[in-house]
Structures are given as C-alpha cells and as structure tokens.
Design an enzyme around this catalytic site. Structure first.
Site, PDB file in Angstrom:
ATOM      1  N   GLU A 106       0.878  -1.172   0.000  1.00 37.67           N
ATOM      2  CA  GLU A 106       0.000   0.000   0.000  1.00 37.67           C
ATOM      3  C   GLU A 106       0.918   1.227   0.000  1.00 37.67           C
ATOM      4  O   GLU A 106       1.805   1.327   0.851  1.00 37.67           O
ATOM      5  CB  GLU A 106      -0.886  -0.004   1.242  1.00 37.67           C
ATOM      6  CG  GLU A 106      -1.859  -1.164   1.309  1.00 37.67           C
ATOM      7  CD  GLU A 106      -2.630  -1.179   2.617  1.00 37.67           C
ATOM      8  OE1 GLU A 106      -3.527  -0.332   2.778  1.00 37.67           O
ATOM      9  OE2 GLU A 106      -2.308  -2.022   3.480  1.00 37.67           O
ATOM     10  N   ARG A 138       5.169 -12.672  10.180  1.00 34.26           N
ATOM     11  CA  ARG A 138       5.782 -11.383   9.858  1.00 34.26           C
ATOM     12  C   ARG A 138       7.110 -11.260  10.595  1.00 34.26           C
ATOM     13  O   ARG A 138       7.388 -12.001  11.541  1.00 34.26           O
ATOM     14  CB  ARG A 138       4.860 -10.224  10.234  1.00 34.26           C
ATOM     15  CG  ARG A 138       4.568 -10.120  11.714  1.00 34.26           C
ATOM     16  CD  ARG A 138       3.857  -8.820  12.051  1.00 34.26           C
ATOM     17  NE  ARG A 138       4.777  -7.697  11.995  1.00 34.26           N
ATOM     18  CZ  ARG A 138       4.411  -6.427  12.138  1.00 34.26           C
ATOM     19  NH1 ARG A 138       3.137  -6.125  12.321  1.00 34.26           N
ATOM     20  NH2 ARG A 138       5.297  -5.462  12.100  1.00 34.26           N
ATOM     21  N   LYS A 195       3.968   1.483  10.262  1.00 35.17           N
ATOM     22  CA  LYS A 195       3.998   2.766   9.534  1.00 35.17           C
ATOM     23  C   LYS A 195       3.334   3.867  10.351  1.00 35.17           C
ATOM     24  O   LYS A 195       3.805   5.012  10.372  1.00 35.17           O
ATOM     25  CB  LYS A 195       3.289   2.625   8.197  1.00 35.17           C
ATOM     26  CG  LYS A 195       3.993   1.746   7.182  1.00 35.17           C
ATOM     27  CD  LYS A 195       3.150   1.717   5.909  1.00 35.17           C
ATOM     28  CE  LYS A 195       3.628   0.661   4.951  1.00 35.17           C
ATOM     29  NZ  LYS A 195       2.730   0.540   3.792  1.00 35.17           N
TER      30      LYS A 195
END
Length: 568
Positions: free
Chosen positions: A36, A262, A272
C-alpha cells in the site's frame, strides 16, 4: 516442473508449491508483492519481497509489483517512487510493468454490482460508530443493520448514487451480506466500498467511491492471474473473506492465500503509523532516518542489498511468530563489510599530540594496505609529522593500573609507525589539555622494541594530513526489546540513539571522496570504510557536500550493545 535447490527451497511454502505442481494444480508460478503506498517499506517488507521474488525466480515464474492503492487519503506519489526505488535497489525486477489496483476500479465496481444483484451486498447508512456497535464482540454476536433487507433494485440505485457523489463520506457504504453472527468478526457484513472525496494519484477525480483493501486485493490477484498469494499471519482471519469474494463473483482465476510469520525485530518499530508519529514529533528526521529500519533508512546507514537479502534468508519463513535479534541483522552487514570495506584511520574525538624530538618540517610517508587480507584492494599513502591527532579516550591523565593505552611514562605504538612515550601535558588556563608532549623512538619503525614489552597500538592522523569531518554514531532507537507492544512506546526511547562527533579523516581519502561525490550521490552507490578501532562507516549521501563530509556508522566492529548490557 524441475527447480534448482537454493536458499528458498526449505520452507513450508516451498513444499506447498511443490505439491501444487505435482498435482497439476499449477503449471506456472505467479506471485506478487502488493504494497500500500501509504509509507516507506521497512525490513519486514524486505522479507516479503525476497520471498515472492525469489520463489518466482526459483520456479521460472513471474512476480508482479502491484500497488494496492485504494485509499487516496493516506497515499502519496512520493511513497510510490520510494517503494519502486527500494525494490530496484534490493536487486529485483518485476514482471512486465508496474500494476495498480486502481487500474481495475471499473471491474471492481462491476463485481460489486454483481454481489448486489445476487443479494449478497447492500448499501448501508449506519454511521461508522453504529457499524462498530452492531458488529458485536468476540463473545457477543452482531445484529443486522436496519438497511440490510433493502431490495436489490434499491441497493443498485443507491450504489449508483454513491458513485455519482450524492452521499458525503460516512453517510453510506456498501457492505457484503454474509453473517452477523459469524465467529469470525471479519465476516460480519464487512464494508466493501466507502465514499472518499479526494484526488487519487492515478485516477485523479474520476472516482469518489473506493473499494476496501480486502475487496480489491483478492480480485486484483485474480485479474492478474496470481496463483499463490502470500501474506503475513495478521491476515489469516481475512482469508475467509478473500475466498468468499472469489467464490461469489464471476472472476476467472482463484488464487490461494497462504500466511507466514511477519518479521518482528528487537528494539525496532516497524508500524507505519508509529513511524509517522516519530516523524511528526521530530524524534526522527524522516522515513530515511538511519535509526529506523525502513529500507531507505538502512541504505542511508550503510546496509547493502546483499546484506539485507542475506538477513532475510537467515531468518527463514515459518508460521511461528518470534522476535528476531537485532544483532543478527548487524551480523550480516558486519560480515560483508569485514570482507570489502577499505581500512583507513579517522579520529572522532581528537586530542593533539606533539613529538618534541622531531623537526617541525619533518614529513614521512607510509604506504599502507587498504585491506590486510586483500592485496587486490590496493594501498594508500599516509603522512607522518611531529604533530598528530589521537582519540581522546586513548589517553589517560590519571594513572590507572589496567589502562593499556597512552598515559604519562607509558609507551604506545602508533599504527603503521613508531613507538612513542608520553612525558607531559600542556593545559590552557581552564585546565583543558591543549596537547600531549611525547618522545618518538625513531628506531622502532616496523621493529619490536629491544628489551621492552611490545606496546598496544592506537590509531592517529597527522594534523597536516587531516580533513575535518562529521561522524554520526547510531544505536538502537529504543531501550526495550519489543516497543511495538507498548501503548506508550515513546516512553522507551534511547536518548543516545544518535551521537554526533566532529573529528578528522585522512586527507587522501577525503580528496578521493570529494572527487566522486556527485557520481556517488547520483548513482546511489556508497563507499564503505572501516575506521580502524572505531567501526564501519559510509558517507551520508543526503547531507554530505564537498566541503562537509558526513559519515554514518553502519555498525560497530563487534556487538557492543549486548556487551554494554552484560556490563551493567
């Protein structure tokens, strides 16, 4: 399908793909990396990049780069350019062109209408707060929206009006009609489309309704012919919705989603949202600050593409969440720089040393190796005179028994040069040391002292052969293992995460850097140095100028962070 055995041939995903080929479920592997564009990539993304691109290469398949750009409020062309740059820098090439979910907005709108026509989607006019309240909890089932039973015709008309901009943001949304009592909260009539009046970086003002990530993601995978969709474990619950959308629309391809753990790195923030907080509060300078583990931050700090790829290879791909030691990341770059970095001398916190028995006009040049074990890396020249700089920590005014470096009455060898002996010090009126007065034994060049102990060695730079420089020493940004887990993560900042020193490097090295500084910046190719006894450094490509060289410490010569903790 025959594949070569390599570093990515030993994980559960590889085994899944192998089985799919054996059972003829797949004839050509097609993966994708779908960021994204709402921030810069970090080391966790690097793990996913390596996995998707390496597996595609291993099976002679394809890997797409696709931006899942469905929220113009948070997205920016700056992030797109940074992501493209990072992936290219890591050494990977994507299949054909760069893809965007926004390319498929017309098709996504068509599939949304298809769900309405099947009575599997409806326009809801509950507020965001009401939608959350109606959704229920893990122990309390949700309840149906009062707008859930609208007719198909009414929903089609309302959805059309949403597209035309008749509703303000938050006044209406399109929701899937699934099951408000589902044990998986994600399946309780998730939102598929919402109203946003913002200019999109690709489609401009063409659209005012935008698909949610979950709706756009799986259909984009299908349109592009992705065979295996890899994502991290936090999307495991979303898999039901991924499959539901594919099963209830007339898409041609049905990709399969598989989840892996992850990357969680000690002492690091990879969110983020939290990195944006650090930037907004001016705790760090930007997304490329060397104290954070964005790819651009690591690059600026001196990490190489190969060291990051090696790190991702070493940590492997599993379904088990764990916290990776930061020292493993440092190990990968330290090992590489140990092999390739040019050895030279720099003094970061200088104190002047005067050799009184050498003439002021005396100058001697020594040819020294750029690497002690790699003659192919060549040599460079250093200059020796009677006034030099040494590190302030290499001299002790007060006597300490176990101190092995320079002190009054004690001998020390200057690297590549002579043995000297400190005899006295000169101070200013405030008690600050101006210089150390020493005797230089001119019979000790390249020789062991006769009938004396072989002294310790320190580095130095001749005052006449020095160039003033700035040195930025980086440590972990946080003092605790897992700041991601802390709600008030800003309370655990390390106040010494960046220390700036002003010292000197050898003039010959500075001339070489200044000569090529523009090429180095334009081509984004760095030069790496081991400043002897200090650490591995690179040039800061952002802030350095010809008249002001700035060096970032990439990593210390050994894991000093863990050593410090052991000593506390």
């Amino acid at each position: 399908m025959k594949t070569q055995i390599n570093k990515y041939s030993n994980n559960f995903i590889y085994n899944i793909i192998n089985e799919d080929f054996k059972k003829n479920k797949c004839s050509l592997l097609h993966t994708r990396f779908p960021p994204e564009p709402n921030g810069y990539l970090h080391i966790g993304h690097a793990k996913s990049i390596c996995l998707n691109f390496e597996l595609a290469s291993l099976y002679n398949g394809y890997c797409n780069l696709r931006f899942d750009d469905t929220n113009p409020v948070k997205e920016n062309i700056k992030y797109i350019n940074a992501i493209i740059n990072d992936i290219t820098w890591l050494g990977y090439k994507w299949n054909k062109k760069i893809y965007y979910s926004s390319e498929y907005f017309s098709e996504l709108y068509k599939y949304a209408k298809e769900l309405i026509k099947k009575n599997l989607a409806y326009v809801d006019q509950l507020t965001k707060k009401q939608i959350r309240e109606y959704r229920g909890t893990l122990v309390i089932p949700g309840k149906n929206s009062p707008y859930r039973n609208r007719s198909i015709e009414e929903n089609l008309q309302l959805f059309k009006e949403m597209k035309k901009g008749y509703f303000n943001p938050g006044e209406a949304c399109l929701r899937a009609k699934i099951d408000m009592s589902s044990p998986n909260i994600i399946m309780r009539d998730p939102v598929l489309y919402r109203v946003i009046f913002e200019k999109h970086h690709q489609t401009k003002h063409q659209w005012c309704i935008y698909p949610m990530y979950d709706f756009a993601h799986c259909i984009s995978d299908s349109i592009e012919g992705i065979t295996h969709s890899f994502c991290t474990l936090e999307f495991q619950d979303n898999k039901c919705l991924y499959n539901w959308i594919l099963e209830n629309t007339s898409v041609l391809n049905r990709p399969k989603q598989y989840e892996f753990a992850r990357l969680n790195l000690k002492y690091s923030i990879l969110s983020k949202r939290k990195i944006k907080i650090l930037i907004e509060k001016k705790i760090i300078n930007d997304w490329d600050d060397p104290r954070i583990q964005t790819i651009s931050g690591l690059r600026r700090k001196g990490y190489t593409p190969s060291s990051i790829r090696k790190f991702c290879e070493k940590i492997g791909v599993t379904k088990q969440n764990n916290l990776i030691e930061f020292s493993m990341l440092e190990y990968c770059i330290r090992n590489e720089l140990n092999e390739n970095a040019i050895r030279t001398m720099a003094v970061l916190e200088p104190i002047k040393l005067y050799l009184y028995n050498i003439d002021d006009n005396y100058q001697e040049n020594f040819i020294v190796p750029n690497h002690p074990k790699k003659p192919e890396l060549g040599n460079h020249e250093i200059t020796f005179t009677n006034t030099i700089y040494i590190e302030r920590e290499d001299f002790k005014e007060k006597y300490e028994n176990n101190y092995k470096r320079l002190k009054i009455g004690q001998e020390i060898r200057l690297r590549y040069s002579y043995i000297i002996k400190a005899e006295k010090i000169e101070k200013d009126k405030y008690g600050n040391i101006i210089q150390i007065i020493c005797f230089c034994d001119l019979n000790t060049l390249g020789k062991k002292p006769i009938n004396r102990k072989n002294p310790s060695v320190i580095h130095w730079i001749s005052v006449k052969n020095s160039f003033s420089s700035e040195f930025r020493l980086y440590e972990k940004l946080f003092n605790i293992h897992n700041p991601e887990q802390e709600q008030n993560f800003l309370s655990f900042l390390n106040p010494n995460s960046m220390i700036i020193k002003h010292g000197f490097i050898e003039k010959q090295i500075s001339e070489k850097i200044k000569k090529h500084i523009n090429d180095i910046k334009n081509k984004n190719i760095n030069l790496f140095f081991q400043f002897e006894r200090v650490g591995y450094f690179c040039i800061d490509l952002i802030d350095s100028k010809k008249n002001k060289l700035i060096f970032n410490r990439t990593v210390s010569l050994r894991d000093t962070w863990n050593l410090k903790k052991q000593l506390i």
